[in-house]
Scaffold this active site. Structure first.
Site, PDB file in Angstrom:
ATOM      1  N   GLU A 136       0.796  -1.262  -0.036  1.00 12.33           N
ATOM      2  CA  GLU A 136      -0.065   0.158   0.032  1.00 12.33           C
ATOM      3  C   GLU A 136       0.749   1.317  -0.030  1.00 12.33           C
ATOM      4  O   GLU A 136       0.598   2.108  -0.620  1.00 12.33           O
ATOM      5  CB  GLU A 136      -0.994  -0.106   1.138  1.00 12.33           C
ATOM      6  N   CYS A 203      -8.422   3.481   8.053  1.00  8.34           N
ATOM      7  CA  CYS A 203      -9.657   3.075   7.720  1.00  8.34           C
ATOM      8  C   CYS A 203     -10.646   2.766   8.762  1.00  8.34           C
ATOM      9  O   CYS A 203      -9.964   2.321  10.007  1.00  8.34           O
ATOM     10  CB  CYS A 203      -9.776   1.966   6.656  1.00  8.34           C
TER      11      CYS A 203
END
Length: 316
Positions: A136, A203
């Site tokens: 990521e 998140c």
């Protein structure tokens, strides 16, 4: 047998909720499944679709071919990009090889990529809080590599060179919230005018699983976190419990449960990272029942209702 007798007995298993698959992981798995159903085989997947060995093995058994780089994919074939996101250069390479691309990047990772592009257009220097080498982070850095620096700790912030002009920061989505808070504080001290994202980049699923495991850690003699070693959000759960002063272990599945460590552990916390299947948790509970009566107690800190649509290539 001595180990079995020491571990045998009644115990309570605390299941923090939410745990296991998040919406982004469910979407990524469904994307590969749909691609396998719709397109000629083999269907290729660049990197692990999500960081879980069991998920990857299951999809491989159904026909997915996992590769590290696009040069392993024949021209014109179908390739799925993993949930962790890729740099623009990967999209360009895929176009050059005439690959049919299905992008399974989690929409919350896509949000971070968009933030980097927006800050770059506004001529900001960008600091990415993340882990070096994580897919990521690599994908996010690739959005504006000439103006983005990676930091992981407050010490990394102190080591940054002086930066002229506006500075902004973004965050990998799977980090520990308390660690991000410390790094952001260091950034704000170093660069008082720094700009952050409009909303938190860590998140909702990562945050919820961290809150949930802390809700049971204090009562647990031992906490098991089900997840693979390359799963950032799973590793963070273990670290969080350990920072709270309790014992925690990351295990891939039921084979990681050790009789010796269950001796005297009458209350066991059991959670799973966002890329680990709830089936793996259920198997561990069944295994513990072979040692004696088990009372399963759920502790819910949040209810997740978010779902993500499939990409347009699979929407119809």
């Amino acid at each position: 047998m001595a180990g079995w007798h020491a571990a045998a007995g009644a115990r309570t298993v605390l299941l923090p909720q939410p745990q296991s698959f998040c919406a982004g992981v469910e979407r990524a798995i469904e994307i590969v499944e749909e691609a396998l159903a719709r397109f000629p085989h083999p269907v290729y997947v660049r990197k692990q679709i999500v960081h879980n060995l069991h998920v990857v093995r299951d999809l491989a058994d159904r026909g997915a071919v996992f590769v590290d780089e696009l040069d392993e994919v024949p021209a014109g074939a179908t390739v799925v990009f993993s949930a962790h996101g890729v740099a623009p250069s990967v999209h360009q390479e895929a176009a050059g090889r005439r690959l049919r691309v299905i992008d399974a990047t989690c929409p919350l990772v896509t949000k971070v990529h968009s933030e980097v592009r927006r800050f770059a257009r506004r001529d900001h220097q960008i600091v990415l809080i993340g882990h070096a080498g994580h897919e990521e982070a690599e994908g996010t850095l690739g959005e504006a590599p000439e103006r983005t620096r990676l930091v992981q700790t407050a010490a990394d912030v102190a080591a940054l060179p002086d930066i002229d002009g506006p500075v902004a920061y973004v965050t990998q989505t799977t980090l520990a919230v308390d660690e991000v808070t410390a790094v952001v504080a260091a950034l704000r001290e170093r660069f008082p005018q720094i700009t952050g994202p409009g909303s938190d980049d860590v998140c909702y699923a990562t945050t919820n699983r961290q809150r949930a495991v802390l809700a049971v850690a204090g009562e647990s003699d031992l906490v098991y976190v089900v997840g693979s070693r390359n799963s950032s959000n799973s590793v963070r759960l273990v670290e969080l419990v350990e920072r709270a002063g309790k014992s925690a272990r990351l295990i891939e599945d039921v084979t990681g449960v050790r009789l010796a460590e269950l001796a005297g552990a009458t209350t066991v916390g059991l959670t799973a990272g966002a890329s680990a299947s709830p089936t793996l948790v259920a198997r561990i509970v069944r295994s513990l029942r072979r040692l004696g009566p088990v009372e399963v107690v759920e502790r819910r800190v949040a209810t997740e209702t978010i779902t993500f649509n499939l990409p347009r290539e699979l929407a119809s």
